[in-house]
Design a protein around this motif. Structure first.
Motif, PDB file in Angstrom:
ATOM      1  N   LEU A  76       0.824  -1.210   0.000  1.00 35.19           N
ATOM      2  CA  LEU A  76       0.000   0.000   0.000  1.00 35.19           C
ATOM      3  C   LEU A  76       0.859   1.261   0.000  1.00 35.19           C
ATOM      4  CD1 LEU A  76      -2.786  -1.052   2.526  1.00 35.19           C
ATOM      5  CD2 LEU A  76      -2.883  -1.055   0.023  1.00 35.19           C
ATOM      6  N   LEU A  77       2.061   1.158   0.525  1.00 38.12           N
ATOM      7  CA  LEU A  77       2.971   2.310   0.538  1.00 38.12           C
ATOM      8  C   LEU A  77       3.729   2.471  -0.773  1.00 38.12           C
ATOM      9  CD1 LEU A  77       4.591   2.156   4.086  1.00 38.12           C
ATOM     10  CD2 LEU A  77       3.000   3.839   3.238  1.00 38.12           C
ATOM     11  N   VAL A  78       4.144   1.361  -1.367  1.00 40.36           N
ATOM     12  CA  VAL A  78       5.015   1.441  -2.544  1.00 40.36           C
ATOM     13  C   VAL A  78       4.320   1.036  -3.834  1.00 40.36           C
ATOM     14  CG1 VAL A  78       7.119   1.129  -1.218  1.00 40.36           C
ATOM     15  CG2 VAL A  78       5.972  -0.863  -2.184  1.00 40.36           C
ATOM     16  N   GLY A  79       3.113   0.506  -3.760  1.00 38.57           N
ATOM     17  CA  GLY A  79       2.420   0.041  -4.947  1.00 38.57           C
ATOM     18  C   GLY A  79       2.788  -1.395  -5.260  1.00 38.57           C
ATOM     19  N   GLY A  80       2.097  -1.977  -6.197  1.00 36.89           N
ATOM     20  CA  GLY A  80       2.385  -3.346  -6.590  1.00 36.89           C
ATOM     21  C   GLY A  80       1.509  -4.343  -5.865  1.00 36.89           C
ATOM     22  N   TYR A  81       1.826  -5.606  -6.075  1.00 36.77           N
ATOM     23  CA  TYR A  81       1.087  -6.705  -5.476  1.00 36.77           C
ATOM     24  C   TYR A  81       1.674  -7.031  -4.107  1.00 36.77           C
ATOM     25  CZ  TYR A  81      -0.399  -7.167 -10.295  1.00 36.77           C
ATOM     26  OH  TYR A  81      -0.890  -6.914 -11.542  1.00 36.77           O
ATOM     27  N   PRO A  82       0.881  -7.670  -3.247  1.00 35.35           N
ATOM     28  CA  PRO A  82       1.419  -8.042  -1.934  1.00 35.35           C
ATOM     29  C   PRO A  82       2.682  -8.896  -2.059  1.00 35.35           C
ATOM     30  CG  PRO A  82      -0.955  -8.322  -1.960  1.00 35.35           C
ATOM     31  CD  PRO A  82      -0.539  -8.000  -3.369  1.00 35.35           C
ATOM     32  N   GLY A  83       3.724  -8.465  -1.387  1.00 31.41           N
ATOM     33  CA  GLY A  83       4.992  -9.172  -1.386  1.00 31.41           C
ATOM     34  C   GLY A  83       5.893  -8.883  -2.571  1.00 31.41           C
ATOM     35  N   GLN A  84       5.421  -8.103  -3.528  1.00 28.11           N
ATOM     36  CA  GLN A  84       6.200  -7.874  -4.748  1.00 28.11           C
ATOM     37  C   GLN A  84       7.459  -7.052  -4.490  1.00 28.11           C
ATOM     38  OE1 GLN A  84       3.997  -5.817  -7.776  1.00 28.11           O
ATOM     39  NE2 GLN A  84       5.502  -6.253  -9.372  1.00 28.11           N
ATOM     40  N   TYR A  85       7.368  -6.047  -3.667  1.00 28.31           N
ATOM     41  CA  TYR A  85       8.496  -5.150  -3.445  1.00 28.31           C
ATOM     42  C   TYR A  85       9.007  -5.194  -2.014  1.00 28.31           C
ATOM     43  CZ  TYR A  85       7.315  -3.190  -7.977  1.00 28.31           C
ATOM     44  OH  TYR A  85       7.071  -3.035  -9.314  1.00 28.31           O
ATOM     45  N   LEU A  86       8.895  -6.327  -1.358  1.00 24.82           N
ATOM     46  CA  LEU A  86       9.389  -6.429   0.019  1.00 24.82           C
ATOM     47  C   LEU A  86      10.892  -6.192   0.116  1.00 24.82           C
ATOM     48  CD1 LEU A  86       7.379  -9.373   1.595  1.00 24.82           C
ATOM     49  CD2 LEU A  86       7.199  -6.938   2.080  1.00 24.82           C
ATOM     50  N   TRP A  87      11.622  -6.425  -0.961  1.00 27.46           N
ATOM     51  CA  TRP A  87      13.060  -6.192  -0.949  1.00 27.46           C
ATOM     52  C   TRP A  87      13.380  -4.717  -0.738  1.00 27.46           C
ATOM     53  CZ3 TRP A  87      15.019  -2.969  -4.651  1.00 27.46           C
ATOM     54  CH2 TRP A  87      14.208  -2.714  -5.750  1.00 27.46           C
ATOM     55  N   LEU A  88      12.422  -3.838  -1.026  1.00 26.52           N
ATOM     56  CA  LEU A  88      12.656  -2.408  -0.796  1.00 26.52           C
ATOM     57  C   LEU A  88      12.787  -2.081   0.693  1.00 26.52           C
ATOM     58  CD1 LEU A  88      10.251  -0.757  -3.407  1.00 26.52           C
ATOM     59  CD2 LEU A  88      12.740  -0.837  -3.476  1.00 26.52           C
ATOM     60  N   LEU A  89      12.327  -2.979   1.556  1.00 27.75           N
ATOM     61  CA  LEU A  89      12.491  -2.775   3.002  1.00 27.75           C
ATOM     62  C   LEU A  89      13.959  -2.804   3.407  1.00 27.75           C
ATOM     63  CD1 LEU A  89       9.576  -4.930   4.411  1.00 27.75           C
ATOM     64  CD2 LEU A  89       9.796  -2.452   4.528  1.00 27.75           C
ATOM     65  N   LEU A  90      14.806  -3.348   2.540  1.00 30.14           N
ATOM     66  CA  LEU A  90      16.237  -3.372   2.838  1.00 30.14           C
ATOM     67  C   LEU A  90      16.849  -1.972   2.818  1.00 30.14           C
ATOM     68  CD1 LEU A  90      17.320  -6.502   0.787  1.00 30.14           C
ATOM     69  CD2 LEU A  90      17.000  -6.306   3.259  1.00 30.14           C
ATOM     70  N   ILE A  91      16.236  -1.041   2.092  1.00 29.12           N
ATOM     71  CA  ILE A  91      16.788   0.318   2.002  1.00 29.12           C
ATOM     72  C   ILE A  91      16.763   1.023   3.357  1.00 29.12           C
ATOM     73  CG2 ILE A  91      16.501   2.595   0.946  1.00 29.12           C
ATOM     74  CD1 ILE A  91      15.572   1.107  -1.592  1.00 29.12           C
ATOM     75  N   PRO A  92      15.600   1.149   4.033  1.00 33.80           N
ATOM     76  CA  PRO A  92      15.647   1.792   5.355  1.00 33.80           C
ATOM     77  C   PRO A  92      16.406   0.962   6.388  1.00 33.80           C
ATOM     78  CG  PRO A  92      13.379   1.214   4.781  1.00 33.80           C
ATOM     79  CD  PRO A  92      14.225   0.890   3.610  1.00 33.80           C
ATOM     80  N   ALA A  93      16.338  -0.371   6.275  1.00 36.76           N
ATOM     81  CA  ALA A  93      17.075  -1.214   7.224  1.00 36.76           C
ATOM     82  C   ALA A  93      18.584  -1.015   7.069  1.00 36.76           C
ATOM     83  CB  ALA A  93      16.711  -2.678   7.015  1.00 36.76           C
ATOM     84  N   ALA A  94      19.050  -0.941   5.828  1.00 39.74           N
ATOM     85  CA  ALA A  94      20.483  -0.719   5.591  1.00 39.74           C
ATOM     86  C   ALA A  94      20.915   0.652   6.096  1.00 39.74           C
ATOM     87  CB  ALA A  94      20.795  -0.857   4.102  1.00 39.74           C
ATOM     88  N   ASN A  95      20.064   1.651   5.928  1.00 44.38           N
ATOM     89  CA  ASN A  95      20.390   2.990   6.436  1.00 44.38           C
ATOM     90  C   ASN A  95      20.457   3.012   7.958  1.00 44.38           C
ATOM     91  OD1 ASN A  95      20.735   4.595   4.083  1.00 44.38           O
ATOM     92  ND2 ASN A  95      18.544   4.450   3.735  1.00 44.38           N
ATOM     93  N   LEU A  96      19.568   2.284   8.604  1.00 36.76           N
ATOM     94  CA  LEU A  96      19.588   2.219  10.067  1.00 36.76           C
ATOM     95  C   LEU A  96      20.864   1.541  10.561  1.00 36.76           C
ATOM     96  CD1 LEU A  96      18.058   2.702  12.730  1.00 36.76           C
ATOM     97  CD2 LEU A  96      17.020   0.467  12.416  1.00 36.76           C
ATOM     98  N   VAL A  97      21.224   0.431   9.932  1.00 32.87           N
ATOM     99  CA  VAL A  97      22.448  -0.286  10.314  1.00 32.87           C
ATOM    100  C   VAL A  97      23.681   0.580  10.051  1.00 32.87           C
ATOM    101  CG1 VAL A  97      23.900  -2.276   9.758  1.00 32.87           C
ATOM    102  CG2 VAL A  97      21.443  -2.566  10.049  1.00 32.87           C
ATOM    103  N   ALA A  98      23.725   1.231   8.895  1.00 38.51           N
ATOM    104  CA  ALA A  98      24.868   2.098   8.570  1.00 38.51           C
ATOM    105  C   ALA A  98      24.982   3.245   9.568  1.00 38.51           C
ATOM    106  CB  ALA A  98      24.735   2.636   7.153  1.00 38.51           C
ATOM    107  N   GLY A  99      23.866   3.833   9.953  1.00 41.98           N
ATOM    108  CA  GLY A  99      23.884   4.907  10.937  1.00 41.98           C
ATOM    109  C   GLY A  99      24.397   4.448  12.290  1.00 41.98           C
ATOM    110  N   CYS A 100      24.010   3.245  12.700  1.00 40.95           N
ATOM    111  CA  CYS A 100      24.495   2.689  13.969  1.00 40.95           C
ATOM    112  C   CYS A 100      25.994   2.423  13.924  1.00 40.95           C
ATOM    113  CB  CYS A 100      23.732   1.411  14.313  1.00 40.95           C
ATOM    114  SG  CYS A 100      22.018   1.694  14.764  1.00 40.95           S
ATOM    115  N   ILE A 101      26.477   1.935  12.783  1.00 45.73           N
ATOM    116  CA  ILE A 101      27.915   1.683  12.637  1.00 45.73           C
ATOM    117  C   ILE A 101      28.705   2.984  12.683  1.00 45.73           C
ATOM    118  CG2 ILE A 101      29.680   0.888  10.997  1.00 45.73           C
ATOM    119  CD1 ILE A 101      27.656  -1.301  10.163  1.00 45.73           C
ATOM    120  N   VAL A 102      28.226   4.006  11.964  1.00 44.83           N
ATOM    121  CA  VAL A 102      28.908   5.302  11.970  1.00 44.83           C
ATOM    122  C   VAL A 102      28.895   5.900  13.374  1.00 44.83           C
ATOM    123  CG1 VAL A 102      28.754   7.676  11.129  1.00 44.83           C
ATOM    124  CG2 VAL A 102      28.535   5.785   9.530  1.00 44.83           C
TER     125      VAL A 102
END
Length: 124
Positions: A76-102
């Motif tokens: 509902l946030l990114v469009g598409g079918y259910p489960g189609q773009y779940l890989w996009l969740l890696l973008i905010p997760a990677a930013n959170l991890v990178a911020g914690c490392i920095v």
């Protein structure tokens, strides 16, 4: 015309990712308020308890529920079918991890500057 459709889908998808990121940051800020006052020992009166524990606690629980709902219905946030773009969740997760490392590296290499972050005084 198809190029415009692709651009609008891309803009919509990244707007949804940004929305989820803001929701996560708001939830973490509410949790940080509770941790800050617990470490500082600033719960002297009833007003401080309400402002430092109860209100941020309610906000954290509500925002946590919204974040869980947003992740479970991510399409509902990114469009598409259910489960189609779940890989996009890696973008905010990677930013959170990178911020914690920095932050961890900054805390280790410059502890005096790290201690002053978030204060009203100058960090430089």
């Amino acid at each position: 015309m198809s190029a415009n459709a692709d651009v609008s889908r891309l803009i919509g998808s990244f707007s949804g990712i940004g929305t989820l990121g803001i929701l996560v940051l708001m939830a973490l800020a509410s949790l940080a308020i509770i941790v800050w006052f617990a470490r500082d020992g600033g719960f002297a009166g009833e007003r401080e308890r309400l402002e430092g524990r109860v209100a941020p606690g309610i906000a954290f629980l509500a925002l946590k529920a919204v974040v869980v709902y947003a992740i479970s219905h991510f399409e509902l946030l990114v469009g598409g079918y259910p489960g189609q773009y779940l890989w996009l969740l890696l973008i905010p997760a990677a930013n959170l991890v990178a911020g914690c490392i920095v932050a961890a590296r900054f805390r280790q290499s410059k502890p005096e500057r790290y201690a002053r972050l978030g204060r009203a005084e100058s960090v430089c």
